[in-house]
Enzyme design. Structure first.
Site, PDB file in Angstrom:
ATOM      1  N   GLY A 151       8.306   6.481  -2.664  1.00 54.52           N
ATOM      2  CA  GLY A 151       7.831   6.208  -4.014  1.00 54.52           C
ATOM      3  C   GLY A 151       7.042   4.917  -4.105  1.00 54.52           C
ATOM      4  O   GLY A 151       6.954   4.134  -3.161  1.00 54.52           O
ATOM      5  N   ARG A 177       5.543  -0.868  -5.056  1.00 54.70           N
ATOM      6  CA  ARG A 177       4.836  -2.066  -5.540  1.00 54.70           C
ATOM      7  C   ARG A 177       3.540  -1.677  -6.248  1.00 54.70           C
ATOM      8  O   ARG A 177       2.575  -2.435  -6.261  1.00 54.70           O
ATOM      9  CB  ARG A 177       4.542  -3.026  -4.387  1.00 54.70           C
ATOM     10  CG  ARG A 177       3.693  -2.439  -3.280  1.00 54.70           C
ATOM     11  CD  ARG A 177       3.398  -3.477  -2.229  1.00 54.70           C
ATOM     12  NE  ARG A 177       2.485  -2.958  -1.215  1.00 54.70           N
ATOM     13  CZ  ARG A 177       1.527  -3.667  -0.652  1.00 54.70           C
ATOM     14  NH1 ARG A 177       1.325  -4.920  -1.019  1.00 54.70           N
ATOM     15  NH2 ARG A 177       0.750  -3.142   0.267  1.00 54.70           N
ATOM     16  N   ARG A 220       0.268  12.852  -3.012  1.00 48.07           N
ATOM     17  CA  ARG A 220       0.257  12.831  -1.554  1.00 48.07           C
ATOM     18  C   ARG A 220       0.977  14.048  -0.988  1.00 48.07           C
ATOM     19  O   ARG A 220       1.707  14.736  -1.711  1.00 48.07           O
ATOM     20  CB  ARG A 220       0.958  11.555  -1.065  1.00 48.07           C
ATOM     21  CG  ARG A 220       0.458  10.279  -1.756  1.00 48.07           C
ATOM     22  CD  ARG A 220       1.596   9.281  -1.976  1.00 48.07           C
ATOM     23  NE  ARG A 220       1.177   8.140  -2.796  1.00 48.07           N
ATOM     24  CZ  ARG A 220       0.592   7.061  -2.321  1.00 48.07           C
ATOM     25  NH1 ARG A 220       0.376   6.943  -1.025  1.00 48.07           N
ATOM     26  NH2 ARG A 220       0.226   6.089  -3.130  1.00 48.07           N
ATOM     27  N   ASP A 242       3.041  10.121   3.514  1.00 52.97           N
ATOM     28  CA  ASP A 242       2.945   9.507   2.192  1.00 52.97           C
ATOM     29  C   ASP A 242       1.630   8.762   1.998  1.00 52.97           C
ATOM     30  O   ASP A 242       1.333   8.303   0.891  1.00 52.97           O
ATOM     31  CB  ASP A 242       4.134   8.558   1.944  1.00 52.97           C
ATOM     32  CG  ASP A 242       4.277   7.512   3.027  1.00 52.97           C
ATOM     33  OD1 ASP A 242       4.568   7.898   4.168  1.00 52.97           O
ATOM     34  OD2 ASP A 242       4.096   6.317   2.743  1.00 52.97           O
ATOM     35  N   ASN A 243       0.827   8.659   3.057  1.00 52.70           N
ATOM     36  CA  ASN A 243      -0.502   8.056   2.959  1.00 52.70           C
ATOM     37  C   ASN A 243      -1.599   9.100   3.121  1.00 52.70           C
ATOM     38  O   ASN A 243      -2.738   8.765   3.457  1.00 52.70           O
ATOM     39  CB  ASN A 243      -0.680   6.968   4.027  1.00 52.70           C
ATOM     40  CG  ASN A 243       0.268   5.799   3.821  1.00 52.70           C
ATOM     41  OD1 ASN A 243       0.732   5.559   2.715  1.00 52.70           O
ATOM     42  ND2 ASN A 243       0.567   5.076   4.885  1.00 52.70           N
ATOM     43  N   ASP A 268      -4.577   4.163   0.786  1.00 53.83           N
ATOM     44  CA  ASP A 268      -3.628   3.217   1.368  1.00 53.83           C
ATOM     45  C   ASP A 268      -4.194   2.496   2.594  1.00 53.83           C
ATOM     46  O   ASP A 268      -3.827   2.769   3.734  1.00 53.83           O
ATOM     47  CB  ASP A 268      -2.299   3.905   1.700  1.00 53.83           C
ATOM     48  CG  ASP A 268      -1.516   4.247   0.441  1.00 53.83           C
ATOM     49  OD1 ASP A 268      -1.679   3.539  -0.553  1.00 53.83           O
ATOM     50  OD2 ASP A 268      -0.756   5.225   0.450  1.00 53.83           O
TER      51      ASP A 268
END
Length: 491
Positions: free
Chosen positions: A88, A91, A181, A250-251, A260
């Site tokens: 998740g 930041r 993603r 996730d990227n 990312d």
């Protein structure tokens, strides 16, 4: 006047388990260091207002603009091959979506805006160096014509963040077609929440692949669409010598954009095994491995979609494998077509692939600079006496042998020398974000609060295919003592 964002919030309208509602953490003394004015206009925003103190507060997360519905998105992911069921936005906070001047829906996200429920003991902040790196590289990729997230603004917060040492804090305002993603699908598939997978797939089709909404088998078509976009994207990375560095699921964006930018880098000397990322100790995401990893990531997406493809597991697997099977051909076609353009071949003939591979092999053996070899080859196409490409090789005779065959091959085509040179210069940049240049910019900003080098580098990289005599030094490879051997994520 007040800064106005014409926000819509379609992702925030999805069920609550898709995200966590969380506001950015206010910072003490935000100061705008860079606004991407052309992008602001493209997004329908007023750049003059964004450059006011009020605008800086919004871009730093100190003030939440009217109409925003701030959320941190949930997702999972394979990180270096190991599955983590919950990652998740730890930041980053999505403020909302705007419709740009071309009618495209774009996310506006603050990166480095404080902790969220997904921060996993992190501070949720970003240091200035990684913010500048992402701004530089993402905008360079845009100028190179490669699908990418973009950078609207960089703001220093007036606060320090602590990594190995204390560093100036900063926030990047990132713009994307979306932040969905492969890992977003994995988040729900890992929980066996097929209905959420379906809801997410429908959202992605509506947002990124609306032409598929009427397809007979829309989820099959969705997988095929993502496969095609990722295959073409990675081909374009390789054609400019780009190494993402952290190709975790996730990227990996389902929109087909580069997302990312962490320890990313562009190669200097051509080396298919090149790795810069300090965290990629085994070379999983090396330059030449990127197509294979993209397919691996897409296979993880296919696994998530299996329940939507067929009620019969074996049939769903077979159909997914058939769709994934198109990746290699799509990638190869895009990559080989791009290579032919880079060496000035307008047609496709037997032997072309071997001819180009021989050049790449000679470049690797002779530590030839990737960017300058192709750029200077364009000069040689216009003037056979030009020898700057030859000068890139430790053994110039290796280039001479290849160039003789290349001249024979190009003579078989009807284009003039000037036409060939113009076409080659249009696809072979002279300016890329050289690692040593990026590091020098970061050091000037972090150590001396000096942003003049950053501004100049961004200006040069905005026109990567144009000769810029006043900035010719930016095309130079690093000297031995300037070489950057590792790049760092900054999280």
């Amino acid at each position: 006047m007040t800064v106005h964002f014409p926000f819509q919030n379609t992702y925030a309208a999805l069920p609550d388990n898709f995200f966590a509602r969380v506001a950015p953490t206010p910072v003490s003394a935000p100061r705008l260091i860079k606004l991407n004015r052309p992008l602001a206009v493209q997004l329908g925003l007023d750049p003059d207002l964004l450059e006011t103190p009020e605008g800086a507060e919004i871009l730093a997360g100190k003030t939440v603009p009217s109409g925003a519905d701030p959320i941190a998105m949930a997702y999972a992911g394979h990180q270096f091959g190991n599955f983590v069921p919950q990652l998740g936005d730890g930041r980053a906070i999505l403020l909302g979506e705007v419709i740009d001047q071309d009618g495209v829906r774009r996310d506006i996200q603050l990166k480095g805006s404080g902790p969220t429920p997904f921060s996993r003991r992190g501070d949720g902040r970003a240091a200035l160096g990684p913010v500048l790196r992402e701004y530089i590289v993402s905008e360079a990729m845009f100028a190179l014509g490669i699908p990418t997230t973009r950078s609207l603004a960089a703001v220093v917060t007036g606060e320090q963040v602590f990594r190995e040492t204390a560093l100036p804090g900063a926030v990047l305002t990132r713009v994307a077609s979306s932040h969905i993603r492969v890992g977003t699908f994995q988040f729900f598939a890992a929980r066996r929440d097929t209905e959420a997978v379906r809801r997410l797939a429908d959202h992605v089709i509506a947002r990124h692949y609306p032409e598929l909404s009427k397809a007979e088998r829309p989820y099959h078509a969705l997988l095929a669409g993502v496969v095609a976009r990722q295959a073409n994207l990675v081909a374009r990375w390789l054609l400019v010598g780009f190494i993402h560095g952290v190709m975790n699921t996730d990227n990996s964006s389902v929109s087909g954009e580069t997302i990312d930018y962490g320890p990313c880098a562009f190669m200097d000397a051509y080396n298919p095994s090149q790795v810069f990322s300090s965290i990629d100790e085994m070379g999983r995401y090396a330059y030449a491995n990127q197509p294979r990893i993209a397919l691996w990531n897409l296979t993880r997406l296919a696994e998530c979609l299996l329940p939507l493809l067929s009620d019969e597991q074996e049939k769903a697997v077979a159909e997914a494998q058939d769709i994934l099977g198109a990746f290699s051909e799509t990638f190869s076609n895009a990559y080989q077509a791009g290579l032919r353009q880079k060496v000035g071949l307008f047609t496709e003939r037997d032997g072309d692939e071997a001819l180009i591979q021989d050049l790449l092999d000679a470049m690797a053996k002779n530590q030839a600079d990737f960017t300058l070899t192709f750029r200077k080859l364009g000069d040689a196409a216009g003037d056979p006496a030009a020898d700057d490409a030859r000068a890139q090789f430790m053994d110039p005779a290796a280039f001479d042998e290849w160039a003789n065959r290349w001249h024979v091959r190009t003579a078989q085509e009807p284009q003039s020398a000037a036409e060939r040179q113009a076409a080659m210069h249009a696809v072979n940049p002279i300016f890329i974000p050289r690692n040593h240049r990026v590091e020098a910019v970061i050091q000037a900003a972090v150590n001396d609060d000096d942003y003049a080098p950053f501004e100049e580098l961004v200006k040069v990289l905005a026109k990567p295919f144009e000769d810029q005599p006043d900035y010719a030094a930016y095309a130079d490879p690093p000297l031995p003592d300037q070489r950057v051997l590792q790049t760092f994520c900054g999280t």
